[in-house]
Design a protein around this motif. Sequence first.
Motif, PDB file in Angstrom:
ATOM      1  N   SER A 136       0.911  -1.279  -0.164  1.00 13.07           N
ATOM      2  CA  SER A 136      -0.019   0.001  -0.056  1.00 13.07           C
ATOM      3  C   SER A 136       0.787   1.338   0.138  1.00 13.07           C
ATOM      4  O   SER A 136       0.562   2.241  -0.622  1.00 13.07           O
ATOM      5  CB  SER A 136      -0.889  -0.033   1.247  1.00 13.07           C
ATOM      6  N   LYS A 137       2.024   1.269   0.840  1.00 15.89           N
ATOM      7  CA  LYS A 137       2.916   2.370   0.697  1.00 15.89           C
ATOM      8  C   LYS A 137       3.671   2.517  -0.721  1.00 15.89           C
ATOM      9  O   LYS A 137       3.599   3.625  -0.975  1.00 15.89           O
ATOM     10  CB  LYS A 137       3.770   2.414   1.751  1.00 15.89           C
ATOM     11  N   ALA A 138       3.755   1.394  -1.063  1.00 15.57           N
ATOM     12  CA  ALA A 138       4.533   1.423  -2.312  1.00 15.57           C
ATOM     13  C   ALA A 138       3.541   1.870  -3.410  1.00 15.57           C
ATOM     14  O   ALA A 138       3.937   2.938  -4.361  1.00 15.57           O
ATOM     15  CB  ALA A 138       4.923   0.060  -3.019  1.00 15.57           C
ATOM     16  N   TRP A 139       2.391   1.528  -3.331  1.00 10.87           N
ATOM     17  CA  TRP A 139       1.280   2.141  -4.443  1.00 10.87           C
ATOM     18  C   TRP A 139       0.956   3.663  -4.237  1.00 10.87           C
ATOM     19  O   TRP A 139       1.089   4.281  -5.236  1.00 10.87           O
ATOM     20  CB  TRP A 139       0.136   1.245  -4.003  1.00 10.87           C
ATOM     21  N   GLN A 144       1.703   8.982  -6.052  1.00 12.28           N
ATOM     22  CA  GLN A 144       2.080  10.405  -6.065  1.00 12.28           C
ATOM     23  C   GLN A 144       3.572  10.949  -6.401  1.00 12.28           C
ATOM     24  O   GLN A 144       3.930  11.914  -6.412  1.00 12.28           O
ATOM     25  CB  GLN A 144       2.247  10.626  -4.495  1.00 12.28           C
ATOM     26  N   SER A 145       4.119  10.193  -7.475  1.00 15.60           N
ATOM     27  CA  SER A 145       5.479  10.160  -7.930  1.00 15.60           C
ATOM     28  C   SER A 145       5.309  11.324  -8.851  1.00 15.60           C
ATOM     29  O   SER A 145       4.342  11.318  -9.553  1.00 15.60           O
ATOM     30  CB  SER A 145       6.111   8.911  -8.619  1.00 15.60           C
ATOM     31  N   SER A 167      -1.524  12.316 -16.541  1.00 15.74           N
ATOM     32  CA  SER A 167      -1.656  13.949 -16.647  1.00 15.74           C
ATOM     33  C   SER A 167      -0.655  14.439 -17.708  1.00 15.74           C
ATOM     34  O   SER A 167      -0.956  15.297 -18.327  1.00 15.74           O
ATOM     35  CB  SER A 167      -1.316  14.574 -15.486  1.00 15.74           C
ATOM     36  N   SER A 168       0.512  13.651 -17.940  1.00 17.61           N
ATOM     37  CA  SER A 168       1.424  14.161 -18.944  1.00 17.61           C
ATOM     38  C   SER A 168       1.039  13.896 -20.264  1.00 17.61           C
ATOM     39  O   SER A 168       1.330  14.368 -21.184  1.00 17.61           O
ATOM     40  CB  SER A 168       2.688  13.362 -18.441  1.00 17.61           C
TER      41      SER A 168
END
Length: 650
Positions: A136-139, A144-145, A167-168
């Motif tokens: 979950s933290k990795a996700w 958010q990267s 978004s890019s």
Amino acid sequence: MPKNLRPQKAPENIKEILSSVFFKEAPVGFVIIQLENMKIIDYNEIFALQYAKKSSTLFGKKCSAVIGCFHEESCQKKIKDAKSGSVVSVETIKLSSEEKWVNIKKVLLDNFGMAGHMICFFNDVKDFSKVDAVSSKAWYILEQSPVSIVLTNKNSEIQYVNKKFCSSTGYTKDEVMGKNPRILKSGKFNSEDYKDMWYKIVHEGKWSGEFHNKRKNGELFWEWASISSIKDENDNITDYVAIKEDITEKKKTEEALLKAKEDAERANKAKSDFLAVMSHEIRTPMNGVLGAADLLSKTKLDDAQKKYVETIRFTGEGLLTIINDILDFSKIESGNLTLDFKPINARLFIEDTVNLFQNLAESKKLKLQLEIEKSVPQGLVLDSARFRQILLNLINNAIKFTGKGFVKITATAKKKNKDTIQLFIGVQDSGIGIDKTKLEKLFKPFIQEDSTTAVKFGGTGLGLAISKRLVELMGGEIGVTSEKEKGSEFKFNIQTKIADIRQINDSKELIKKTSENIAQKYPLRILVAEDNQINQMLILKMLSHFGYKADLAETGAEAVKKTISTGYDLIFMDIQMPQMSGIEAAKKIRLHYKRKEKPIIVALTAFAATDHKDLSYQAGMSDFLSKPLLLDKLYACIEKWGSALYSGKV
């Protein structure tokens, strides 16, 4: 929804399974899909309640229409690779419609009498954190990267993209799932580059570089990407991960900076060309003024006439100093100024330089003092021209800004090691001084203490800026202490090597009196190649003063013709002449004689830029004299090459 919805008859051999209480009441969702069209033929209540709340019936609907995260293309390709009755895939994915995670296990039913069908088990993970704390933290980090992250399977089919990718590029996650990343291809990356990229990813495990990609709306953009392969325990590639950064703005900035650099270089070249032309245009008439004054000073004159001649020379040399300051500053700014270090008699050199100002100091009733300590060696390795330039500037300023009192020059030295010393020079005066608030800007170009200083005392405001740069080029420092109305003291130091005084020719012995008939000492056949009539008259008169009767060529072509027919020892060649330039003429003469040493060709020009000197030497010329040409310069040149010719050194 009624518990017994069966509008479509299932195959006979699984009928009992589908109608069983286990299938209806199971705590996990089930759905059976016909592979031919990926439509639902059966499902249980849990699946309908949990994943299809808005639908009254799911029969005949595509699973992807019910659950957005169910990607048909990707699923079908995995089915092709799976064996009958085997597990197609096990995934833990996030539903796109809500904050919910689900485990999906897909199994083929070929071995259960349902060829062409697949059963999917949906196990809802109600709490996001239950997926796995680390996962979950990795996700969260991935989502958010600030850079795009793309995960593909071994067939290069997209399995995951993060928010930044969407978004890019302008694509949604659903639009790219199962697709090949080549949907971003713009055609700007050639096939050979792609081959090289895949070779490195497959064989070396990683590739990094730039892509010129295309967004969904067709807009081109730049990305920096790092693509790595993921391998299993058997060293087989299972997936690929790409980390990509949008560098479009960075590229635009780089292009803008490159353009600005090119514009600046063009502007700098235009400035250099302008200064070279201005130097030529001003030096050419100045050559006539100062040369004529120099010749006139050698004739019989009364006191008034001598004063007039001296005035012409003084004002002409003042103008020349301004031109030289501007040219020197331009060369320093562009990094084209090089120093020429040679052994000199330093003590005598400093003394001679200070003595140049004796008459000027006496005319202002100033006491000019010089103190050279014993620590200063006689022989030092210096660029004498640039060292003198610093001294002249500082001493001239001191006398200029001192109305009464004294100007004192001191020289001391501190030994660094056996061969090296630190030379310290000080120039102190009792003049008008400088406001302490103005000291900080004093060594900046075109700066004087205030506007009235330029009006009252003249100058370009470049002298100190040039002196500072020259001192720094010599590995030293320069500074000033001053008090208004009490005077100033400028100090600078440079590091230099000690020279053997026995190997240094005294400059006073080298340059003899110009009245001596050097032509008897070195009988030379001389040709002057010059198109300007005033300059022709001056240089021929100067050579005549030394006892030489020189020949004249008014064009480069004429100079070549006369040289080949007559054979001269020494040629004074103007660089700029009609029909054929002096550079071209020198090349042709060298080509004819096939010798680099003879005849000696001396470039004679009003241009003083380093590149003109380089061009002259590349053409085969031996020396370079810049206008205005004075008797002592011409004499030193004849002495230098006459001695070399008659001693057999050339």
